[in-house]
Design a protein around this motif. Sequence first.
Motif, PDB file in Angstrom:
ATOM      1  N   UNK A  59     -18.876  -5.411  -0.978  1.00  0.00           N
ATOM      2  CA  UNK A  59     -18.200  -4.425  -1.814  1.00  0.00           C
ATOM      3  C   UNK A  59     -16.705  -4.591  -1.925  1.00  0.00           C
ATOM      4  N   UNK A  60     -16.208  -5.814  -1.864  1.00  0.00           N
ATOM      5  CA  UNK A  60     -14.767  -5.988  -2.020  1.00  0.00           C
ATOM      6  C   UNK A  60     -14.497  -7.080  -3.030  1.00  0.00           C
ATOM      7  N   UNK A  77      -6.329  12.789  -3.329  1.00  0.00           N
ATOM      8  CA  UNK A  77      -6.507  11.941  -2.148  1.00  0.00           C
ATOM      9  C   UNK A  77      -7.496  10.799  -2.392  1.00  0.00           C
ATOM     10  N   UNK A  78      -8.628  11.106  -3.054  1.00  0.00           N
ATOM     11  CA  UNK A  78      -9.653  10.080  -3.262  1.00  0.00           C
ATOM     12  C   UNK A  78      -9.128   8.960  -4.146  1.00  0.00           C
ATOM     13  N   UNK A  87      -4.991   2.419  -3.332  1.00  0.00           N
ATOM     14  CA  UNK A  87      -4.457   1.624  -2.215  1.00  0.00           C
ATOM     15  C   UNK A  87      -5.458   0.566  -1.749  1.00  0.00           C
ATOM     16  N   UNK A  88      -6.743   0.880  -1.842  1.00  0.00           N
ATOM     17  CA  UNK A  88      -7.745  -0.146  -1.486  1.00  0.00           C
ATOM     18  C   UNK A  88      -7.652  -1.326  -2.459  1.00  0.00           C
ATOM     19  N   UNK A 103      -4.614  -3.304  -1.542  1.00  0.00           N
ATOM     20  CA  UNK A 103      -4.937  -4.084  -0.341  1.00  0.00           C
ATOM     21  C   UNK A 103      -5.653  -5.361  -0.710  1.00  0.00           C
ATOM     22  N   UNK A 104      -6.657  -5.195  -1.545  1.00  0.00           N
ATOM     23  CA  UNK A 104      -7.524  -6.307  -1.916  1.00  0.00           C
ATOM     24  C   UNK A 104      -6.717  -7.380  -2.662  1.00  0.00           C
ATOM     25  N   UNK A 147       0.879   4.115  -2.685  1.00  0.00           N
ATOM     26  CA  UNK A 147       0.490   5.492  -2.386  1.00  0.00           C
ATOM     27  C   UNK A 147       1.572   6.479  -2.829  1.00  0.00           C
ATOM     28  N   UNK A 161     -14.707  -5.479  -6.781  1.00  0.00           N
ATOM     29  CA  UNK A 161     -14.373  -4.199  -6.150  1.00  0.00           C
ATOM     30  C   UNK A 161     -13.140  -3.580  -6.790  1.00  0.00           C
ATOM     31  N   UNK A 172      -6.677   6.819  -2.357  1.00  0.00           N
ATOM     32  CA  UNK A 172      -7.354   5.860  -1.473  1.00  0.00           C
ATOM     33  C   UNK A 172      -7.939   4.701  -2.275  1.00  0.00           C
ATOM     34  N   UNK A 173      -8.433   5.001  -3.494  1.00  0.00           N
ATOM     35  CA  UNK A 173      -8.986   3.926  -4.331  1.00  0.00           C
ATOM     36  C   UNK A 173      -7.889   2.959  -4.766  1.00  0.00           C
ATOM     37  N   UNK A 207     -13.926  -2.132 -10.085  1.00  0.00           N
ATOM     38  CA  UNK A 207     -14.651  -0.869  -9.987  1.00  0.00           C
ATOM     39  C   UNK A 207     -13.743   0.286  -9.596  1.00  0.00           C
ATOM     40  N   UNK A 208     -12.774  -0.005  -8.711  1.00  0.00           N
ATOM     41  CA  UNK A 208     -11.891   1.055  -8.213  1.00  0.00           C
ATOM     42  C   UNK A 208     -10.921   1.542  -9.283  1.00  0.00           C
ATOM     43  N   UNK A 262       0.841  -1.207   0.000  1.00  0.00           N
ATOM     44  CA  UNK A 262       0.000   0.000   0.000  1.00  0.00           C
ATOM     45  C   UNK A 262       0.868   1.247   0.000  1.00  0.00           C
TER      46      UNK A 262
END
Lengths: 133, 331
Positions: free
Chosen positions: A101-102, A33-34, A40-41, A44-45, A23, A106, A37-38, A109-110, A19
């Motif tokens: 939602x993962x 920022x948004x 890095x999510x 993560x996944x 980032x 997910x 975050x997308x 989508x991100x 992550x």
Amino acid sequence: MNLRSSVDIITEWDIVAARQLGRNEAKDVGFGTVDQARITTAISELARNIYLYAGKGNIEIKQIAEGNLKGLQVIASDKGPGIADVRKVMEDGFTTSGGLGAGLPGVKRLMDDFKIETVFGEGTVISATKWLR
Amino acid sequence: MEEFKKQYKKILEQYILKQTEHNLYEGQNISRQLIQKNISPEEVISIHKASLEEIMSDLDGDVQHSFDLLIEVMIRYGLALKEHQTLIQKQQNIKMEMELAANVQQTLLKTKVPKEIDLDIGIITVPAKEMNGDYAHFLHDNTHVGIAVADVIGKGIPAALCMSMIKYGMDSLDGAETDPVIVLDVINRIVEKSVSDSMFISMFYGKYDTSKSEFTYASAGHEPPLFYCSETSSFTELQAKGLLLGVIPNVKYEQQSITLNKGDFVVMMTDGVTECRSKEGFIEQKTIMDIIENVRDQPAQEMVEYVFHKLEELQDFEQRDDFTLVIFKKI
């Protein structure tokens, strides 16, 4: 321009390292920022999937460019068991780790582009790209 | 997006200045638009953060950072929302497909009620869901009327798919003259070959011979029809032994006959009729008989419709099973 760097995923803490790398690279490309975050999510996944289902693998982060477009590509690869039914894991509402939602839908989508290559019994390579707009 | 940012900033500015209900109401109104435009929760927080930074130049750094954490937390809420929207879309598509399938089924199972004979015939069949697991079909020539009433145990799509098989089995029969035991034997062989062990179908077949006013019937584990004798004003069950369809290939069905006199009628049904439930429990056979007897002098079609509505009422308009009712009345 083709900057690449990667993190091996072996323990759960490596997810955090992946992550962090993602980032830093996302900031460097110029994502807000948004979108950071997308991205890095999504990392993560993908890293969590490797950790949970393949045992070990690798997350590679690449800054890429296509014409005037700049972007960030995340490539998750492992030599785990592979995915038997890709269509099923890409379905909404289907998630083996049991969260809303993962999962791979997910990640799709991100990010903007999503590609999955898997051979049952040999491993999986997933690449996902986000473009800077 | 830029437009929303401007609007949001204005509302926030107003609200910081004065915490009125009106300003809160404005905020709620903009949320409706944000949802309509698919703007995710993390984006809303980002708009909030940016607006706040513009409004308060001396905003505390710690407060600014806190929004970054909130954005991170909200990402999954945004995903859950998108997944939810996709699932709703999918559900609507499935519903539409079901309606189409139900239409196809209706066309497929269409049956012509025989007229210009000495029988007054009434029929009603109402599925509990979109698709019907009950089946009623007439065969007809100059001297005979055949009636098949079948019920797949279970309802919905699997039951409906099974039903079309019975239809093709019926179409393969020669004509209305065929004996009920032969009809059941043929259909049983078809069902036994093609249906999984967990699927059971009950079926009643009756044949009316106009030259003798004789009603001959056989049953494959189906709900026994009621025979109303107008002379004695009494109901009797038309019992006939026989195993459900599709269990084993060779079944001996039993065939019986009765003679219909003027005013007599036979009521054929599926368990959607007999297993009607009110709050107090199953509706008793006696109640159903009374309802039918009340309207015995009406035309058969009005009789079946009356019984359906009456039972619907007793069940508080909650239909649990597919419902089929056929009346043959001798005139």
